[in-house]
Design an enzyme around this catalytic site. Structure first.
Site, PDB file in Angstrom:
ATOM      1  N   THR A  31      74.141 -25.862  17.625  1.00  0.00           N
ATOM      2  CA  THR A  31      72.783 -26.429  17.585  1.00  0.00           C
ATOM      3  C   THR A  31      72.129 -26.230  18.941  1.00  0.00           C
ATOM      4  OG1 THR A  31      73.592 -28.620  18.254  1.00  0.00           O
ATOM      5  CG2 THR A  31      73.358 -28.201  15.875  1.00  0.00           C
ATOM      6  N   ASN A  33      70.083 -27.465  21.629  1.00  0.00           N
ATOM      7  CA  ASN A  33      69.555 -28.763  22.031  1.00  0.00           C
ATOM      8  C   ASN A  33      68.229 -28.583  22.768  1.00  0.00           C
ATOM      9  OD1 ASN A  33      72.298 -29.185  21.247  1.00  0.00           O
ATOM     10  ND2 ASN A  33      72.295 -31.126  22.348  1.00  0.00           N
ATOM     11  N   GLU A 106      68.242 -31.351  17.743  1.00  0.00           N
ATOM     12  CA  GLU A 106      69.176 -30.214  17.681  1.00  0.00           C
ATOM     13  C   GLU A 106      68.969 -29.373  16.432  1.00  0.00           C
ATOM     14  OE1 GLU A 106      73.370 -31.232  18.065  1.00  0.00           O
ATOM     15  OE2 GLU A 106      72.787 -33.288  18.452  1.00  0.00           O
TER      16      GLU A 106
HETATM   17  P1  ADP Z   1      75.556 -27.442  23.090  1.00  0.00           P
HETATM   18  O1  ADP Z   1      76.275 -28.727  22.941  1.00  0.00           O
HETATM   19  O2  ADP Z   1      75.476 -26.970  24.521  1.00  0.00           O
HETATM   20  O3  ADP Z   1      74.215 -27.464  22.401  1.00  0.00           O
HETATM   21  P2  ADP Z   1      76.591 -25.895  20.852  1.00  0.00           P
HETATM   22  O4  ADP Z   1      78.038 -25.707  20.564  1.00  0.00           O
HETATM   23  O5  ADP Z   1      75.773 -26.770  19.964  1.00  0.00           O
HETATM   24  O6  ADP Z   1      76.475 -26.345  22.355  1.00  0.00           O
HETATM   25  O7  ADP Z   1      75.974 -24.439  20.869  1.00  0.00           O
HETATM   26  C1  ADP Z   1      74.587 -24.295  21.049  1.00  0.00           C
HETATM   27  C2  ADP Z   1      74.182 -23.006  21.686  1.00  0.00           C
HETATM   28  O8  ADP Z   1      74.664 -21.884  20.937  1.00  0.00           O
HETATM   29  C3  ADP Z   1      72.655 -22.868  21.675  1.00  0.00           C
HETATM   30  O9  ADP Z   1      72.060 -23.452  22.817  1.00  0.00           O
HETATM   31  C4  ADP Z   1      72.457 -21.368  21.645  1.00  0.00           C
HETATM   32  O10 ADP Z   1      72.452 -20.857  22.976  1.00  0.00           O
HETATM   33  C5  ADP Z   1      73.688 -20.859  20.892  1.00  0.00           C
HETATM   34  N1  ADP Z   1      73.496 -20.538  19.463  1.00  0.00           N
HETATM   35  C6  ADP Z   1      74.099 -19.475  18.879  1.00  0.00           C
HETATM   36  N2  ADP Z   1      73.786 -19.415  17.570  1.00  0.00           N
HETATM   37  C7  ADP Z   1      72.981 -20.474  17.291  1.00  0.00           C
HETATM   38  C8  ADP Z   1      72.361 -20.940  16.092  1.00  0.00           C
HETATM   39  N3  ADP Z   1      72.507 -20.313  14.925  1.00  0.00           N
HETATM   40  N4  ADP Z   1      71.588 -22.061  16.163  1.00  0.00           N
HETATM   41  C9  ADP Z   1      71.449 -22.697  17.343  1.00  0.00           C
HETATM   42  N5  ADP Z   1      72.023 -22.312  18.499  1.00  0.00           N
HETATM   43  C10 ADP Z   1      72.795 -21.202  18.495  1.00  0.00           C
HETATM   44  N1  RBF Z   2      75.835 -35.930  13.288  1.00  0.00           N
HETATM   45  C1  RBF Z   2      76.214 -37.110  12.747  1.00  0.00           C
HETATM   46  O1  RBF Z   2      76.900 -37.870  13.409  1.00  0.00           O
HETATM   47  N2  RBF Z   2      75.821 -37.484  11.488  1.00  0.00           N
HETATM   48  C2  RBF Z   2      75.070 -36.689  10.697  1.00  0.00           C
HETATM   49  O2  RBF Z   2      74.739 -37.074   9.564  1.00  0.00           O
HETATM   50  C3  RBF Z   2      74.676 -35.410  11.205  1.00  0.00           C
HETATM   51  N3  RBF Z   2      73.966 -34.543  10.464  1.00  0.00           N
HETATM   52  C4  RBF Z   2      73.604 -33.324  10.984  1.00  0.00           C
HETATM   53  C5  RBF Z   2      72.875 -32.433  10.185  1.00  0.00           C
HETATM   54  C6  RBF Z   2      72.496 -31.199  10.699  1.00  0.00           C
HETATM   55  C7  RBF Z   2      71.710 -30.247   9.845  1.00  0.00           C
HETATM   56  C8  RBF Z   2      72.854 -30.825  12.037  1.00  0.00           C
HETATM   57  C9  RBF Z   2      72.467 -29.503  12.584  1.00  0.00           C
HETATM   58  C10 RBF Z   2      73.580 -31.720  12.810  1.00  0.00           C
HETATM   59  C11 RBF Z   2      73.961 -32.970  12.310  1.00  0.00           C
HETATM   60  N4  RBF Z   2      74.687 -33.877  13.083  1.00  0.00           N
HETATM   61  C12 RBF Z   2      75.074 -35.075  12.547  1.00  0.00           C
HETATM   62  C13 RBF Z   2      74.868 -33.637  14.519  1.00  0.00           C
HETATM   63  C14 RBF Z   2      76.200 -33.118  14.962  1.00  0.00           C
HETATM   64  O3  RBF Z   2      77.083 -34.203  15.135  1.00  0.00           O
HETATM   65  C15 RBF Z   2      75.933 -32.410  16.314  1.00  0.00           C
HETATM   66  O4  RBF Z   2      75.095 -31.302  16.090  1.00  0.00           O
HETATM   67  C16 RBF Z   2      77.199 -31.977  16.992  1.00  0.00           C
HETATM   68  O5  RBF Z   2      77.953 -33.105  17.339  1.00  0.00           O
HETATM   69  C17 RBF Z   2      76.901 -31.152  18.237  1.00  0.00           C
HETATM   70  O6  RBF Z   2      76.031 -31.791  19.107  1.00  0.00           O
HETATM   71 MG    MG Z   3      74.070 -28.265  20.399  1.00  0.00          MG
END
Ligand code: ADP
Ligand code: RBF
Ligand code: MG
Length: 191
Positions: A31, A33, A106
């Site tokens: 995701t 952020n 996110e």
């Molecule tokens: P963080 O906790 O730092 O957000 P994540 O494990 O959620 O780490 O990974 C997020 C990062 O991965 C984004 O900031 C982006 O650089 C990259 N990324 C790669 N593919 C995707 C995607 N499909 N959607 C969102 N972010 C993506």
């Molecule tokens: N986190 C939760 O704790 N509960 C949720 O219901 C939840 N739903 C999510 C739905 C979507 C579409 C996405 C992208 C994330 C969701 N998350 C949820 C967040 C998830 O815990 C978080 O993206 C990861 O912990 C990384 O930051």
């Molecule tokens: Mg993230």
């Protein structure tokens, strides 16, 4: 507070920042952020505290359209993440499974069905190259569900995979408000 449909769409322009690194590692669902720093974020809702928690669908673009168009043409097969509009499943809130103290916004960006990265993550979802620090343009268009605490990461991952499916189906609609948000994300330089 959950978004009333009257508050939607919510439009944002900001930067992609680091989170806890859990999305890819724990869930196989990265995701991007969104920085909620007051000096960085431009948002159609002024009050940060008023950003409604929940799981939503919408559209997102990474990077500036002018730069990105040329990069899109120049790279191998034109598959760069930059400058294109993606359907997205968005979490706004406190990740209750993890009990975060700070609110996060996110989006998970979903590639088109035939894109080579569409099933590249460890759980078969979209995994692009990293784009930390880039501009993100995001429109939160529709509500899917409330955020929930899940018992275990398998259940959370399963729920998010269903959200991704719902987001794709909802974003495929051709209603004027959907087309308008897609167009705004493609071209916007201000909210
Ligand atoms: P963080 O906790 O730092 O957000 P994540 O494990 O959620 O780490 O990974 C997020 C990062 O991965 C984004 O900031 C982006 O650089 C990259 N990324 C790669 N593919 C995707 C995607 N499909 N959607 C969102 N972010 C993506
Ligand atoms: N986190 C939760 O704790 N509960 C949720 O219901 C939840 N739903 C999510 C739905 C979507 C579409 C996405 C992208 C994330 C969701 N998350 C949820 C967040 C998830 O815990 C978080 O993206 C990861 O912990 C990384 O930051
Ligand atoms: Mg993230």
């Amino acid at each position: 507070m959950t978004a009333q449909s009257t508050q939607l769409p919510i439009r944002m322009i900001s930067r992609v920042v680091h989170g806890f690194g859990r999305g890819s590692k724990d869930l196989g669902i990265p995701t991007a952020n969104v920085s909620l720093d007051k000096d960085t974020l431009k948002c159609s809702i002024d009050d940060y505290d008023a950003l409604p928690t929940g799981i939503y669908w919408g559209f997102a673009r990474i990077g500036e359209p002018s730069v990105d168009l040329s990069q899109g043409k120049g790279d191998a097969g034109g598959q760069s993440v930059l400058g294109r509009v993606y359907t997205t499943a968005i979490s706004i809130g406190y990740n209750p499974t993890y009990n975060n103290k700070e609110k996060t916004v996110e989006p998970h960006l979903i590639a088109e069905p035939d894109h080579p990265q569409r099933h590249a993550s460890s759980t078969g979802e979209t995994q692009f190259q990293d784009f930390y620090g880039k501009t993100i343009v995001l429109s939160v268009v529709g509500f899917i569900r409330n955020e929930l605490p899940f018992e275990g990461l398998d259940k959370l991952t399963e729920a998010i995979k269903k959200d991704i499916n719902d987001a794709v189906n909802l974003a495929n609609g051709s209603e004027p408000f959907i087309i308008a948000e897609r167009t705004w994300v493609k071209t916007a330089s201000d909210v």
